[in-house]
Design a protein around this motif. Sequence first.
Motif, PDB file in Angstrom:
ATOM      1  N   TYR A 185       0.824  -1.212   0.000  1.00 32.81           N
ATOM      2  CA  TYR A 185       0.000   0.000   0.000  1.00 32.81           C
ATOM      3  C   TYR A 185       0.857   1.261   0.000  1.00 32.81           C
ATOM      4  N   ILE A 186       0.259   2.327  -0.479  1.00 35.07           N
ATOM      5  CA  ILE A 186       0.921   3.626  -0.563  1.00 35.07           C
ATOM      6  C   ILE A 186       0.180   4.618   0.332  1.00 35.07           C
ATOM      7  N   ARG A 187       0.950   5.343   1.136  1.00 37.65           N
ATOM      8  CA  ARG A 187       0.385   6.466   1.893  1.00 37.65           C
ATOM      9  C   ARG A 187       0.380   7.677   0.964  1.00 37.65           C
ATOM     10  N   GLN A 188      -0.805   8.120   0.592  1.00 39.47           N
ATOM     11  CA  GLN A 188      -0.934   9.130  -0.453  1.00 39.47           C
ATOM     12  C   GLN A 188      -1.564  10.423   0.061  1.00 39.47           C
ATOM     13  N   GLU A 234       4.287   7.559  -0.480  1.00 44.68           N
ATOM     14  CA  GLU A 234       5.375   6.761   0.094  1.00 44.68           C
ATOM     15  C   GLU A 234       4.863   5.346   0.316  1.00 44.68           C
ATOM     16  N   HIS A 235       5.760   4.370   0.215  1.00 44.47           N
ATOM     17  CA  HIS A 235       5.378   3.016   0.577  1.00 44.47           C
ATOM     18  C   HIS A 235       5.012   2.989   2.065  1.00 44.47           C
ATOM     19  N   ALA A 236       3.845   2.475   2.352  1.00 48.85           N
ATOM     20  CA  ALA A 236       3.354   2.484   3.734  1.00 48.85           C
ATOM     21  C   ALA A 236       4.018   1.393   4.566  1.00 48.85           C
ATOM     22  N   PHE A 237       4.374   1.738   5.798  1.00 52.24           N
ATOM     23  CA  PHE A 237       4.847   0.734   6.755  1.00 52.24           C
ATOM     24  C   PHE A 237       3.636  -0.013   7.309  1.00 52.24           C
ATOM     25  N   GLN A 238       3.880  -1.230   7.758  1.00 56.97           N
ATOM     26  CA  GLN A 238       2.767  -2.057   8.234  1.00 56.97           C
ATOM     27  C   GLN A 238       2.035  -1.406   9.413  1.00 56.97           C
ATOM     28  N   HIS A 239       2.798  -0.782  10.316  1.00 59.41           N
ATOM     29  CA  HIS A 239       2.161  -0.210  11.510  1.00 59.41           C
ATOM     30  C   HIS A 239       1.278   1.000  11.194  1.00 59.41           C
ATOM     31  N   GLU A 240       1.471   1.604  10.003  1.00 62.03           N
ATOM     32  CA  GLU A 240       0.670   2.768   9.621  1.00 62.03           C
ATOM     33  C   GLU A 240      -0.704   2.381   9.086  1.00 62.03           C
ATOM     34  N   TYR A 282     -11.426  16.928 -11.939  1.00 61.73           N
ATOM     35  CA  TYR A 282     -10.980  17.929 -10.971  1.00 61.73           C
ATOM     36  C   TYR A 282     -11.980  18.077  -9.823  1.00 61.73           C
ATOM     37  N   LYS A 283     -13.269  18.013 -10.127  1.00 63.73           N
ATOM     38  CA  LYS A 283     -14.305  18.228  -9.125  1.00 63.73           C
ATOM     39  C   LYS A 283     -14.562  17.006  -8.237  1.00 63.73           C
ATOM     40  N   LYS A 284     -14.116  15.825  -8.676  1.00 60.88           N
ATOM     41  CA  LYS A 284     -14.406  14.624  -7.880  1.00 60.88           C
ATOM     42  C   LYS A 284     -13.723  14.681  -6.514  1.00 60.88           C
ATOM     43  N   GLN A 285     -12.624  15.436  -6.424  1.00 62.27           N
ATOM     44  CA  GLN A 285     -11.995  15.665  -5.120  1.00 62.27           C
ATOM     45  C   GLN A 285     -12.561  16.964  -4.571  1.00 62.27           C
ATOM     46  N   SER A 286     -13.452  16.850  -3.619  1.00 61.32           N
ATOM     47  CA  SER A 286     -14.161  18.035  -3.110  1.00 61.32           C
ATOM     48  C   SER A 286     -13.288  18.885  -2.190  1.00 61.32           C
ATOM     49  N   LYS A 287     -12.361  18.273  -1.469  1.00 60.56           N
ATOM     50  CA  LYS A 287     -11.508  19.015  -0.544  1.00 60.56           C
ATOM     51  C   LYS A 287     -10.211  19.450  -1.224  1.00 60.56           C
ATOM     52  N   LYS A 288      -9.587  20.462  -0.660  1.00 60.72           N
ATOM     53  CA  LYS A 288      -8.298  20.936  -1.170  1.00 60.72           C
ATOM     54  C   LYS A 288      -7.240  19.849  -1.044  1.00 60.72           C
ATOM     55  N   GLU A 289      -7.265  19.122   0.070  1.00 61.57           N
ATOM     56  CA  GLU A 289      -6.247  18.101   0.331  1.00 61.57           C
ATOM     57  C   GLU A 289      -6.902  16.856   0.906  1.00 61.57           C
ATOM     58  N   VAL A 290      -6.504  15.687   0.381  1.00 63.69           N
ATOM     59  CA  VAL A 290      -7.038  14.404   0.857  1.00 63.69           C
ATOM     60  C   VAL A 290      -5.869  13.479   1.180  1.00 63.69           C
ATOM     61  N   LYS A 291      -5.904  12.854   2.351  1.00 62.12           N
ATOM     62  CA  LYS A 291      -4.886  11.881   2.748  1.00 62.12           C
ATOM     63  C   LYS A 291      -5.541  10.514   2.891  1.00 62.12           C
ATOM     64  N   ASN A 292      -4.918   9.498   2.307  1.00 62.01           N
ATOM     65  CA  ASN A 292      -5.481   8.154   2.408  1.00 62.01           C
ATOM     66  C   ASN A 292      -4.418   7.099   2.106  1.00 62.01           C
ATOM     67  N   PHE A 293      -4.822   5.840   2.191  1.00 63.91           N
ATOM     68  CA  PHE A 293      -3.977   4.711   1.826  1.00 63.91           C
ATOM     69  C   PHE A 293      -4.623   4.018   0.633  1.00 63.91           C
ATOM     70  N   ILE A 294      -3.829   3.769  -0.401  1.00 68.50           N
ATOM     71  CA  ILE A 294      -4.341   3.042  -1.561  1.00 68.50           C
ATOM     72  C   ILE A 294      -3.347   1.944  -1.938  1.00 68.50           C
TER      73      ILE A 294
END
Length: 439
Positions: A185-188, A234-240, A282-294
């Motif tokens: 997974y990637i921390r994006q 970034e490549h996600a660490f398991q604990h994250e 462009y509009k599908k992301q409603s917030k200025k900034e989004v943090k997630n794991f993919i």
Amino acid sequence: MKPNFIQKVTNWGNFPIVEKEMRSEDSFRKIKEFVLNHNEVIARGNGRCYGDASLGEAIFSTKKLNKFINFDRLNGIIECESGVLLSDVLEIAVPQGYFLYVTPGTKFVSVGGAIASDVHGKNHHAEGCFSEYVLEFKLMTEKGEILTCSREENTEKFWATIGGMGLTGIILTAKFKLKNIESAYIRQESIKADNLDEIFKLFDESENWTYTVAWIDCLQKGKNIGRSILMRGEHAFQHELPQNFSKTPLRLKKKFSPTVPFYFPGFVLNVLTVKIFNWLYYKKQSKKEVKNFIDYETFFYPLDAITDWNKIYGKSGFIQYQMVIPKETGKEGMKRILETIAKSGNGSFLAVLKLFGKNNPQAYNSFPVEGYTLALDFKVNSKLKKLVDQLDAIVQEFGGRIYLTKDSMSRSSLTNYLKNIQNPKFVSLQHKRIINNNS
């Protein structure tokens, strides 16, 4: 009646389409015979380059060179034949805690093709090109000899072949290093930018991130030119990881992969549909900034999720135009490029901006130079050549260059940067086109 080895061949852009001889063998002896029995030969991997780079009078397909030779799990070193796909490597490497150091935007390219194109990814500014992690490869020469090439052995051939577009011989096998990962997974973070000034500022602020890439709405004008979304990861660490991912961190669930069943009619892609797509994206992301794991497939290979997506552009095909402009003039050059595209009406669904760092000077045939690279898909139509000529002129004015792996119609002064390749045996249609345009 034509011999059965004469066939219609095209690469991923479905342009151009040629009728040429194409053979595939898994025996080095038979490959030698093929090389010696033809005046001109070019190797072709999985055909996922866009233009005429792996097309020639006689084409050797490496698809049957698809075997793994060794996987050193302790040190993360893979040895395989050149027709093995990066998707095959990932299938065995990721569950063992390894990933490719460098990967392009599709996993369906061959290892031999990755070396011949010296592919780059979203992390060039941090980790360079694919060649940085190649230890050695075996190369068949014009005389049918097999050379082991590395930084210590047959060094000149090694560096000429890196990014050499298959013009030095046929890569038979390769050995390369992988990187350690703790999860698949990637921390994006995804950040919206209103214009070109803002996206360049975000790239500057993100240079410490391993992976950065931006989608750009290439039809915007005026104060909105360069409207975009930056993705950094970034490549996600398991604990994250969230609990639903952390139980099996190195294994992904199989997904449904839709298929484009037929070539879309020509009228489907036009300025209006591209504008609508870009607006929705462009509009599908409603917030200025989004943090997630993919998962890594969604982050690195979003288009691979759709089988035969190239058919969307219709039977006439499409080109991908990719250039790099040096960093000191990157913003001004990209502004001119985007203004020209918007004015032409030839919009691109897929406009991708990336940052290149300093390249290894030994890899003198590699495409990247320190600066910004933009890749755009354009449907082939009667107006496209005029647009390409206009873009070429801008790229030349700003001291840039064109990526040979994507090229199918650019001017020779921007593409003819290969050095130390004087072999008349291994010749592509692209190389002939460049030489003819230069004479």
